[in-house]
Enzyme design. Structure first.
Site, short mmCIF file in Angstrom:
data_model
loop_
_atom_site.label_atom_id
_atom_site.label_comp_id
_atom_site.label_asym_id
_atom_site.label_seq_id
_atom_site.Cartn_x
_atom_site.Cartn_y
_atom_site.Cartn_z
N ASN A 13 -20.96 -24.37 4.05
CA ASN A 13 -20.94 -24.08 5.49
C ASN A 13 -21.64 -25.25 6.17
OD1 ASN A 13 -21.23 -23.14 8.08
ND2 ASN A 13 -22.75 -21.56 7.57
N LYS A 15 -21.87 -25.90 9.29
CA LYS A 15 -22.45 -25.60 10.61
C LYS A 15 -22.07 -26.71 11.59
CE LYS A 15 -25.94 -23.08 8.15
NZ LYS A 15 -27.26 -22.48 8.17
N HIS A 99 -21.53 -14.86 10.74
CA HIS A 99 -22.73 -15.57 10.29
C HIS A 99 -23.90 -15.20 11.21
CE1 HIS A 99 -25.55 -18.77 9.42
NE2 HIS A 99 -24.90 -18.94 8.28
N GLU A 101 -26.12 -16.86 12.51
CA GLU A 101 -26.34 -17.76 13.65
C GLU A 101 -25.39 -17.41 14.79
OE1 GLU A 101 -26.03 -21.47 11.53
OE2 GLU A 101 -27.92 -21.01 10.51
N GLU A 170 -26.55 -12.95 3.18
CA GLU A 170 -27.43 -14.03 3.60
C GLU A 170 -28.65 -13.48 4.34
OE1 GLU A 170 -25.19 -18.00 3.87
OE2 GLU A 170 -25.04 -17.02 5.80
N GLY A 176 -31.79 -21.83 5.89
CA GLY A 176 -32.31 -23.09 6.43
C GLY A 176 -33.82 -23.20 6.38
N SER A 216 -30.64 -21.08 1.62
CA SER A 216 -31.38 -22.11 0.88
C SER A 216 -30.98 -22.18 -0.59
CB SER A 216 -32.90 -21.89 1.01
OG SER A 216 -33.28 -21.97 2.36
P1 PGA Z 1 -28.69 -22.89 4.07
O1 PGA Z 1 -27.59 -22.13 4.96
O2 PGA Z 1 -28.09 -23.06 2.71
O3 PGA Z 1 -28.92 -24.20 4.77
O4 PGA Z 1 -29.89 -22.02 4.05
C1 PGA Z 1 -26.81 -21.12 4.42
C2 PGA Z 1 -25.93 -20.52 5.49
O5 PGA Z 1 -26.39 -20.36 6.63
O6 PGA Z 1 -24.76 -20.20 5.23
#
Ligand code: PGA
Length: 258
Positions: A13, A15, A99, A101, A170, A176, A216
């Site tokens: 992903n 982003k 997601h 976000e 998640e 992140g 992460s």
């Molecule tokens: P990350 O993001 O691996 O940077 O923690 C995962 C995601 O938001 O899908």
């Protein structure tokens, strides 16, 4: 993972990272180091403007390209939005939906559900994300919250369609932040998601659906997370932006399983 019953899926992903030119550079490098032999399904979900470059670069490979969102409507006056059939026409196979976000920007479970239905109708594989906040975890309502997200997100999804879906767990506190859930914590929730699916669709479908962990995940922790029986892959943010790291995660997914 349990390859006997279900697919392992490693999905990136990106982003809001990388331009179309940077996408081209990534793909060139990625293609040269991509594992050739036995491997899992690999997806890269990229910003909308990068989709053409990604699709072009990956045409001859087994890597599927995906988007990071779509609109629930078929067409019309939705300035700035992108419909599922546009993604299909552009060559996408996957779409990330719900997601955290995007939920933080106001997307509700009902919105996610409408998008899931549209994506499925158009033949896309939705990667539907669910996850709890740190506060919810500390309150001990993780399972309850995620069960609600799953039930709402899948409303109206029939038995024929659920098989096409991928679910991603998640935890918001792990995204992140560098703070990964332990393999046991991630397994516990992924297992409970499978139980919800079993109650909704029966044992056969529950056994066959791929449930990913995201938050992460990186080249160092992927092996242990993927060794868990109910974690069928990963949704990877930061580590999917660097070809070598992403490849190492794919290699971790090729580990022997029971
Ligand atoms: P990350 O993001 O691996 O940077 O923690 C995962 C995601 O938001 O899908």
């Amino acid at each position: 993972m349990n390859r006997k019953y279900r697919k392992t899926v490693i999905a990136g992903n990106w982003k809001m990272n990388k331009t179309p030119s940077e996408t081209k550079e990534f793909m060139t490098e990625f293609k040269t180091i991509m594992p050739k032999g036995r491997w899992c399904d690999v997806a890269l979900c990229v910003p909308a403007v990068c989709i053409p470059a990604a699709v072009r670069a990956m045409r001859e490979t087994r890597v599927g390209i995906g988007a990071e969102n779509c609109n629930a409507n078929a067409s019309g006056a939705y300035t700035g939005e992108i419909a599922a059939n546009m993604l299909v026409d552009a060559g996408c196979k996957y779409v990330i939906l719900g997601h955290s976000e995007r939920r933080a920007m106001g997307e509700t479970n009902e919105d996610v559900n409408a998008k899931v239905l549209t994506a499925l109708e158009n033949g896309l594989v939705p990667i539907m994300c669910v996850g709890e906040s740190l506060e919810q975890r500390e309150q001990g309502i993780t399972e309850e919250w995620i069960t609600m997200q799953i039930k709402c997100g899948l409303r109206g999804v029939g038995e024929d369609k659920i098989r096409k879906m991928v679910i991603a767990y998640e935890p918001i506190w792990a995204i992140g932040t560098g703070k990964t859930a332990t393999p046991e914590q991630a397994e516990e929730v992924c297992e409970s998601i499978r139980t919800v699916i079993r109650k909704l669709y029966g044992a056969k479908i529950a056994r066959a659906i791929s449930i990913l962990y995201g938050g992460s995940m990186n080249e160092k922790n992927a092996y242990d997370l993927l060794a868990q029986p109910d974690i069928d892959g990963g949704l990877i943010g930061g580590a999917s932006l660097v070809p070598e790291k992403f490849v190492k995660i794919i290699e971790a997914a090729n580990q022997p399983t029971i």
